[in-house]
Design an enzyme around this catalytic site. Structure first.
Site, PDB file in Angstrom:
ATOM      1  CG  HIS A  20      -1.693  -1.104   1.674  1.00 19.81           C
ATOM      2  ND1 HIS A  20      -2.867  -1.227   1.465  1.00 19.81           N
ATOM      3  CD2 HIS A  20      -1.214  -2.397   2.198  1.00 19.81           C
ATOM      4  CE1 HIS A  20      -3.418  -2.411   1.804  1.00 19.81           C
ATOM      5  NE2 HIS A  20      -2.455  -2.984   2.234  1.00 19.81           N
ATOM      6  CE1 TYR A  21      -2.026   6.234  -2.365  1.00 19.19           C
ATOM      7  CE2 TYR A  21      -0.475   5.621  -4.419  1.00 19.19           C
ATOM      8  CZ  TYR A  21      -1.974   6.069  -3.823  1.00 19.19           C
ATOM      9  OH  TYR A  21      -2.770   6.775  -4.550  1.00 19.19           O
ATOM     10  CB  THR A  22       0.828   6.465   3.997  1.00 21.51           C
ATOM     11  OG1 THR A  22       1.618   7.360   3.324  1.00 21.51           O
ATOM     12  CG2 THR A  22       1.523   5.274   4.585  1.00 21.51           C
ATOM     13  CD  GLU A  79      -0.780   1.486   4.379  1.00 26.34           C
ATOM     14  OE1 GLU A  79      -0.422   2.286   3.434  1.00 26.34           O
ATOM     15  OE2 GLU A  79      -2.296   1.289   4.522  1.00 26.34           O
ATOM     16  CG  HIS A  86      -5.196  -1.969  -0.903  1.00 30.48           C
ATOM     17  ND1 HIS A  86      -5.494  -0.701  -0.222  1.00 30.48           N
ATOM     18  CD2 HIS A  86      -6.174  -2.695  -0.737  1.00 30.48           C
ATOM     19  CE1 HIS A  86      -6.882  -0.978   0.438  1.00 30.48           C
ATOM     20  NE2 HIS A  86      -7.091  -2.254   0.276  1.00 30.48           N
ATOM     21  CG  ASP A 109      -3.454   1.704  -1.820  1.00 25.33           C
ATOM     22  OD1 ASP A 109      -4.345   1.475  -2.379  1.00 25.33           O
ATOM     23  OD2 ASP A 109      -2.797   1.323  -0.927  1.00 25.33           O
TER      24      ASP A 109
HETATM   25 ZN   LIG Z   1      -4.025   0.567   0.567  1.00 27.70          ZN
END
Ligand SMILES: [Zn+2]
Length: 248
Positions: free
Chosen positions: A32-34, A97, A139, A149
């Site tokens: 994921h990215y935040t 993340e 994700h 993301d």
């Molecule tokens: Zn995500």
């Protein structure tokens, strides 16, 4: 709580986790990215009992690694989604993340030191849990209708060069037959079958609907990042076929 990874880690426990319902299984990694400007803001959110979200790990921009949830526990990072028939991705995955403000934040590059930590962590998880390359996912791969993301600006190829994830060089973009929104028929069905075959969760209906378009976009974000347009062109489908061939 003690660190699970051999990669130097700061423990930063989050209350947001539960029991893995089917016992100790982790057969996928979700990246994921935040989508937030700072790691402090991300850590706050991932530990907020009201937000009810978390991940096992967070990697900050400088490559610092934080562990929030033990790998043996179920962190709440995936939400609704599906991959290869599995609809409870939180139960079978480890969530990472990565601090980056994402598309809304202008998609800045991921610093090399940050990616080095992501790679080292993934290599470590893969070796301990036996995660296969085609189950290191974004994700957006598992939740293509809701999530974008970590997306097409994430250095998927760099990870693959280090043995993390599934990758083939994208087939060049060229003219040729294509399917897109509004199309119907057996050709669309064949396209949908290919995406379902690789793992994406979609109905093989023969109608190029919104669901199909969002899955094609998700695929492009991960595997054919030069153009994310939701159209199943020659380049997209040849790249997908090569991945399916490499999966077997
Ligand atoms: Zn995500």
């Amino acid at each position: 709580m003690t660190p699970d990874s051999a990669v130097p880690t700061t423990l930063y426990p989050s209350p947001n986790h539960g029991e893995r319902k089917r016992g100790l299984t982790a057969n996928a990694i979700l990246l994921h990215y935040t989508g937030l400007a700072t790691s402090e803001a991300a850590l706050r959110q991932l530990c907020d009992p009201v937000a009810e979200v978390s991940s096992h790990y967070l990697v900050d921009k400088a490559g610092g690694l934080y562990q929030l949830v033990p790998e043996t526990r179920r962190a709440w990072h995936a939400g609704q989604g599906c991959w290869a028939g599995e609809t409870d991705m939180n139960d079978v995955s480890i969530g990472i993340e990565i601090c980056n403000p994402g598309h809304k934040g202008g998609s800045p590059d991921y610093p090399p030191e940050q990616i080095a930590t992501v790679i080292a962590l993934c290599q470590d998880i893969i070796s301990r849990w036996g995660v296969v390359p085609h189950r290191v996912l974004g994700h957006s791969d598992v939740s293509p209708h809701r999530k974008i993301d970590p997306g097409e600006f994430f250095p998927w190829a760099t990870l693959a060069e280090a043995g993390v994830g599934h990758y083939v060089p994208p087939h060049p973009i060229e003219d040729g037959p294509r399917h897109g929104p509004g199309d119907e028929g057996s050709g669309v069905k064949a396209v949908q079958s290919l995406f379902a075959d690789y793992g994406y969760g979609l109905n093989v209906s023969g109608a190029y609907d919104e669901e199909t378009e969002s899955i094609v976009r998700a695929f492009q974000r991960h595997f054919r990042p030069a153009l994310v347009d939701g159209v199943a062109d020659v380049s997209t489908l040849e790249t997908l076929r090569a991945l399916i061939a490499a999966q077997r």
